[in-house]
Design a protein around this motif. Structure first.
Motif: not given
Length: 251
Positions: A172-197
């Protein structure tokens, strides 16, 4: 006789929460963890002792992974494929295909290699289970997440393929939802601001500001219980979100 569960990406976030849930479950269980963070793995070993064994290595290192699995005397009853990366976050117009291939090596091809390697043991188990950590990005686009979303969509199809080809193993393949992990920190602080709209990034910053990110323990319980209880026939081969009604018995 107890179960042996293999967890990848075991040292942080959802993977760590899965290991802790399994080891604290009271079940007769052995957990094998693979991850890159030695200190975190050693901390888990100190906490759980003989219940937990680990390999500190990159999940794409087939030699190290193969030697680790060969050293285990017990068979493997379940695999929870959790290791994954989000980067590169880049629009198609700026796609670095070498970086996309590197992501696929981690998020997809390492899973194919691992499952192929342990399939004989999974078949020998009373019921072998393969639990794949997917993502909502596998079914809808997020700006600059093309590599990540495509790799998770490939995992969803891999679940279908395994269920079709291997009747002795359930997947089975399960999506975990939007989880408070290091990945979310990177999205907000580094990856997102420079690469996402700004519009695409706002969803994630809003969830954080409103305290609506999930604790890792929430989806971890679902993944762990799928391994402990076994995947039911009615969800074999499916892609589901962690809170789908079909997963109620695993929450």
């Amino acid at each position: 006789m107890g179960k042996t569960v293999l967890v990848t990406g075991a040292s942080k976030g959802i993977g760590k929460a899965i290991v802790e849930y399994l080891c604290d479950s009271g079940a007769d269980i052995k957990v094998l963890g693979i991850a890159r963070s030695l200190q975190d793995l050693q901390d888990l070993k100190s906490k759980f002792g003989s219940k937990f064994s680990f390999l500190c290595a990159d999940i794409t290192d087939e030699v190290a992974v193969g030697e680790f699995l060969a050293s285990q005397l017990d068979g493997i009853d379940a695999v929870i494929a959790n290791a994954g990366v989000l980067s590169p976050v880049q629009g198609v117009a700026h796609a670095d295909t070498a970086q996309w291939k590197s992501l696929f090596d981690i998020n997809f091809f390492s899973v194919v290699s691992l499952v192929a390697r342990v399939l004989p043991q999974l078949k020998e188990s009373k019921q072998g289970d393969v639990i794949l950590v997917s993502s909502g990005a596998s079914t809808k686009p997020y700006y600059a997440w093309g590599a990540y979303g495509a790799s998770k969509a490939a995992l969803n199809h891999f679940a279908q393929t395994l269920a079709f080809e291997e009747p002795q193993v359930r997947t089975v393949a399960i999506a975990p939802g939007v989880v408070n992990t290091q990945m979310q920190d990177e999205i907000r602080d580094r990856l997102g601001p420079s690469n996402m709209t700004p519009e695409a990034l706002k969803r994630f910053t809003d969830l954080h500001e409103k305290g609506e990110l999930l604790d890792p323990e929430v989806p971890a319980a679902v993944y762990a219980n799928l391994a402990l209880k076994g995947i039911s026939p009615d969800i074999n081969g499916k892609y589901l979100r962690y809170n789908d009604a079909q997963l109620a018995e695993y929450s």
